[in-house]
Design a protein around this motif. Structure first.
Motif, PDB file in Angstrom:
ATOM      1  N   ASP A   1       7.233   0.085  -4.989  1.00 42.75           N
ATOM      2  CA  ASP A   1       5.895  -0.374  -4.606  1.00 42.75           C
ATOM      3  C   ASP A   1       4.799   0.509  -5.201  1.00 42.75           C
ATOM      4  O   ASP A   1       3.632   0.385  -4.828  1.00 42.75           O
ATOM      5  CB  ASP A   1       5.765  -0.407  -3.078  1.00 42.75           C
ATOM      6  CG  ASP A   1       5.963   0.971  -2.442  1.00 42.75           C
ATOM      7  OD1 ASP A   1       6.439   1.886  -3.137  1.00 42.75           O
ATOM      8  OD2 ASP A   1       5.639   1.135  -1.255  1.00 42.75           O
TER       9      ASP A   1
ATOM     10  N   GLN B   1      -0.788  -1.137  -3.662  1.00 43.00           N
ATOM     11  CA  GLN B   1      -1.504  -0.135  -2.885  1.00 43.00           C
ATOM     12  C   GLN B   1      -2.982  -0.457  -2.695  1.00 43.00           C
ATOM     13  O   GLN B   1      -3.564  -0.117  -1.672  1.00 43.00           O
ATOM     14  CB  GLN B   1      -1.334   1.249  -3.526  1.00 43.00           C
ATOM     15  CG  GLN B   1       0.107   1.678  -3.711  1.00 43.00           C
ATOM     16  CD  GLN B   1       0.919   1.616  -2.429  1.00 43.00           C
ATOM     17  OE1 GLN B   1       0.397   1.769  -1.331  1.00 43.00           O
ATOM     18  NE2 GLN B   1       2.220   1.369  -2.549  1.00 43.00           N
TER      19      GLN B   1
ATOM     20  N   GLY C   1       9.084  -2.707   0.964  1.00 43.15           N
ATOM     21  CA  GLY C   1       8.092  -3.196   1.923  1.00 43.15           C
ATOM     22  C   GLY C   1       8.147  -4.695   2.107  1.00 43.15           C
ATOM     23  O   GLY C   1       7.557  -5.227   3.047  1.00 43.15           O
TER      24      GLY C   1
ATOM     25  N   SER D   1       4.230  -5.817   1.692  1.00 44.47           N
ATOM     26  CA  SER D   1       3.624  -5.247   0.484  1.00 44.47           C
ATOM     27  C   SER D   1       2.858  -6.275  -0.331  1.00 44.47           C
ATOM     28  O   SER D   1       2.221  -5.919  -1.323  1.00 44.47           O
ATOM     29  CB  SER D   1       4.698  -4.605  -0.401  1.00 44.47           C
ATOM     30  OG  SER D   1       5.179  -3.413   0.184  1.00 44.47           O
TER      31      SER D   1
ATOM     32  N   GLU E   1      -6.105   2.102   1.626  1.00 44.01           N
ATOM     33  CA  GLU E   1      -4.887   1.616   0.973  1.00 44.01           C
ATOM     34  C   GLU E   1      -4.121   0.698   1.922  1.00 44.01           C
ATOM     35  O   GLU E   1      -4.202   0.813   3.143  1.00 44.01           O
ATOM     36  CB  GLU E   1      -3.974   2.779   0.562  1.00 44.01           C
ATOM     37  CG  GLU E   1      -4.543   3.672  -0.518  1.00 44.01           C
ATOM     38  CD  GLU E   1      -3.528   4.699  -1.001  1.00 44.01           C
ATOM     39  OE1 GLU E   1      -2.426   4.782  -0.419  1.00 44.01           O
ATOM     40  OE2 GLU E   1      -3.843   5.422  -1.966  1.00 44.01           O
TER      41      GLU E   1
ATOM     42  N   TRP F   1      -1.151  -0.357   4.046  1.00 42.83           N
ATOM     43  CA  TRP F   1      -0.165   0.442   4.787  1.00 42.83           C
ATOM     44  C   TRP F   1       1.002  -0.464   5.163  1.00 42.83           C
ATOM     45  O   TRP F   1       1.114  -0.987   6.257  1.00 42.83           O
ATOM     46  CB  TRP F   1      -0.792   1.075   6.030  1.00 42.83           C
ATOM     47  CG  TRP F   1      -0.062   2.300   6.484  1.00 42.83           C
ATOM     48  CD1 TRP F   1       0.685   2.433   7.614  1.00 42.83           C
ATOM     49  CD2 TRP F   1       0.015   3.563   5.813  1.00 42.83           C
ATOM     50  NE1 TRP F   1       1.229   3.692   7.689  1.00 42.83           N
ATOM     51  CE2 TRP F   1       0.829   4.413   6.600  1.00 42.83           C
ATOM     52  CE3 TRP F   1      -0.517   4.054   4.625  1.00 42.83           C
ATOM     53  CZ2 TRP F   1       1.105   5.728   6.230  1.00 42.83           C
ATOM     54  CZ3 TRP F   1      -0.238   5.362   4.262  1.00 42.83           C
ATOM     55  CH2 TRP F   1       0.562   6.179   5.051  1.00 42.83           C
ATOM     56  N   SER F   2       1.878  -0.668   4.191  1.00 39.67           N
ATOM     57  CA  SER F   2       3.023  -1.562   4.359  1.00 39.67           C
ATOM     58  C   SER F   2       4.075  -0.912   5.245  1.00 39.67           C
ATOM     59  O   SER F   2       3.992   0.275   5.595  1.00 39.67           O
ATOM     60  CB  SER F   2       3.636  -1.868   2.992  1.00 39.67           C
ATOM     61  OG  SER F   2       4.215  -0.674   2.465  1.00 39.67           O
TER      62      SER F   2
ATOM     63  N   LYS G   1       5.357   2.097   3.412  1.00 36.97           N
ATOM     64  CA  LYS G   1       4.507   3.279   3.540  1.00 36.97           C
ATOM     65  C   LYS G   1       4.641   3.893   4.926  1.00 36.97           C
ATOM     66  O   LYS G   1       4.543   5.114   5.099  1.00 36.97           O
ATOM     67  CB  LYS G   1       3.036   2.897   3.283  1.00 36.97           C
ATOM     68  CG  LYS G   1       2.709   2.502   1.858  1.00 36.97           C
ATOM     69  CD  LYS G   1       2.557   3.714   0.944  1.00 36.97           C
ATOM     70  CE  LYS G   1       1.270   4.472   1.184  1.00 36.97           C
ATOM     71  NZ  LYS G   1       0.086   3.787   0.653  1.00 36.97           N
TER      72      LYS G   1
ATOM     73  N   THR H   1       9.034   5.359   2.680  1.00 37.41           N
ATOM     74  CA  THR H   1       8.719   6.310   1.605  1.00 37.41           C
ATOM     75  C   THR H   1       8.361   7.711   2.094  1.00 37.41           C
ATOM     76  O   THR H   1       8.582   8.670   1.351  1.00 37.41           O
ATOM     77  CB  THR H   1       7.618   5.754   0.684  1.00 37.41           C
ATOM     78  OG1 THR H   1       6.482   5.358   1.472  1.00 37.41           O
ATOM     79  CG2 THR H   1       8.121   4.545  -0.070  1.00 37.41           C
TER      80      THR H   1
END
Length: 544
Positions: free
Chosen positions: A40, A46, A86, A90, A193, A195-196, A199, A203
């Protein structure tokens, strides 16, 4: 190579990321995650406004199609799903919604103890870090950041004002005490950004020695073994870089490939309607007729208005291009500005008639002219308003196209098979027009595009809906939770009569929640992770 993990998670989407993060948290369990998509680490993911390109970014999107839909005049619909770490979190519009308490009380009433609103609310709160703060309706300290829009477009504010002018209540929190009304959405973003789920849950934990995430790994089938205790899932076969691999699971295989691909993987593994499996050349191992049934989704009718002078909206023009360049620089340098938008910034939850006890319609107001899911480039400026029925009655299926695991399945949502779905949509379109006609928006001089504007009577609107409507990306239900003949998993999300196998994603929803489905999927995975770890603790104690 004979690799063995405690848990193998199929899919690093919204649910799979939660499972990976939670199951590897204490360091005691070895976890392997298999994701067909890639990383991603791209601005398309992002940067929030990158979602405008997602319908064309087929390296991040499965971009599936439905079979021809009788209810849509024989058209094939579009079915985008995330193919990336994600998953759909995502590539989606980042709207954070839980639905209505009655949705989950309905789940419990259908024979699923532990899934009423009082049971699931704590898991929503555990997942959430709401920047507004913690209260009776919101949590803080969870991995999933929930924020107000950083820089709402003035048009979104105008839509809210127009809704109030039309007689609807202003609602500053669709996840609070009441969902009804018109307002701005909260979003899964942090510091400008997206925030999946990746994230939030995955990650940040790359360094965990007990967690392996394999991208570009497309699952072929679940390995099933007949034991003295019964049929058991013992591993997963997948292909990566053209090479077949098998990983084994000491404890459980957790299937989190989503409502369209989880039933496909079950059927490819021999779990599903036996007659159908034989038809396509798959040897049935476990006749489970409900696999792939109960598919349902939010069908979306879309009103689009043209307003050439409305350059505060997003659009293709000299001014629009200048705004995009400026916005890209601001986002790149400071993570602020126009490109922190999710486009669908405002919305409403409305009752289609006074007799309805709770909202049964949802509107998404988009600060751009959106046609064909953004796959069609549209010149100029304007806005769009989406209308969907929150609790549709139409049900469809997911079926195998062939025994080839690399071939996408046959998807049949069976849209508008029930007349009531169509009639509620028609009333929703009429209500949306009532809002768009109010002074707060009418002052911009926008003109509804002719294709829809010519549909004014209920009959004309119904025909226009059949000609143009399509999904708003919320497929659920194909591995339904319950204890009936057509249910696939029990209330612990264990596949009926298969040991060591659970399904954890939106496919288990008995019925669709009243709103966007990402937050409910994350809730399900939070609750499932606790179930899995509790079972592991009990079996370890028993073994000791």
């Amino acid at each position: 190579m004979n690799e063995v993990f405690d848990y193998v998670v199929i899919g690093a989407g919204s649910a799979g990321c939660v499972l990976a993060g939670r199951l590897s948290e204490d360091g005691q369990h070895q976890v392997c995650v298999l994701e067909a998509g890639g990383t991603d680490a791209t601005p398309l993911v992002q940067c929030p406004a990158g979602l405008a390109a997602m319908s064309k970014a087929t390296h991040l999107n499965w971009a599936m199609q439905t079979v021809p839909q009788a209810g849509l005049n024989g058209r094939c619909g579009y079915q985008p799903r995330g193919k990336v770490l994600g998953g759909s979190s995502s590539v989606n519009a980042m709207i954070y919604l839980r639905g209505q308490p009655q949705d989950y009380d309905g789940w419990a009433a259908q024979g699923n103890p532990g899934w009423a609103w009082a049971d699931v609310k704590p898991w929503f709160l555990k997942a959430e870090h709401n920047e507004r703060g913690a209260d009776a309706w919101h949590g803080q300290g969870g991995p999933l950041n929930v924020a107000d829009l950083q820089q709402p477009n003035s048009l979104s504010q105008d839509f809210v004002e127009a809704g109030v002018q039309a007689g609807f209540a202003r609602n500053t929190d669709f996840n609070g005490g009441s969902q009804e009304g018109v307002g701005l959405y909260q979003v899964t973003q942090k510091n400008g950004e997206r925030w999946s789920a990746a994230k939030a849950y995955l990650t940040p934990h790359w360094g965990r020695r007990n967690l392996q995430v394999r991208t570009g790994a497309q699952v072929l089938r679940i390995v099933l073994t007949t034991t003295k205790a019964g049929l058991r899932a013992t591993g997963v076969e997948y292909v990566r870089g053209g090479v077949r691999h098998t990983v084994h699971a000491r404890r459980e295989v957790l299937l989190s490939a989503g409502a369209l691909l989880s039933p496909q993987i079950l059927m490819l593994s021999g779990i599903g309607p036996a007659a159908h499996l034989r038809e396509v050349g798959v040897q049935p191992v476990h006749d489970l007729p409900g696999v792939g049934h109960n598919l349902h989704d939010h069908l979306d009718a879309l009103l689009v208005a043209d307003a050439p002078q409305l350059t505060q909206s997003f659009g293709w023009s000299a001014t629009g291009l200048m705004h995009m360049v400026q916005g890209a620089w601001e986002w790149h340098s400071k993570r602020t500005g126009r490109l922190t938008t999710n486009f669908a910034e405002a919305g409403a939850f409305l009752k289609s008639s006074p007799e309805v006890s709770r909202p049964d319609l949802q509107l998404h107001f988009v600060v751009a002219k959106l046609i064909d899911h953004g796959r069609q480039t549209v010149w100029g400026h304007g806005f769009s308003c989406h209308v969907c029925v929150l609790r549709p009655q139409s049900r469809g299926t997911v079926r195998l196209r062939s025994a080839d695991p690399l071939t996408l399945p046959l998807i049949d949502p069976n849209f508008l098979a029930v007349e009531d779905d169509l009639q509620r949509t028609v009333r929703g379109v009429q209500m949306a027009r009532r809002i768009l006609a109010q002074a707060a928006l009418a002052r911009h001089g926008a003109q509804e595009l002719p294709h829809s504007a010519c549909a004014q009577t209920p009959g004309e609107i119904a025909q226009w809906v059949r000609q143009t409507a399509d999904t708003i990306y919320h497929p659920v239900g194909t591995c339904r939770m319950g204890h009936g003949a057509m249910d696939v998993v029990d209330s612990q999300l264990r596949v009926h009569r298969v040991l060591g196998l659970r399904v954890v994603d939106a496919s288990i929803f008995p019925s669709i929640p009243s709103g966007n489905t990402n937050a409910p999927t994350i809730m399900v995975a939070e609750k499932a992770a606790c179930m899995v770890l509790s079972h592991a603790e009990k079996t370890s104690v028993a073994a000791d």
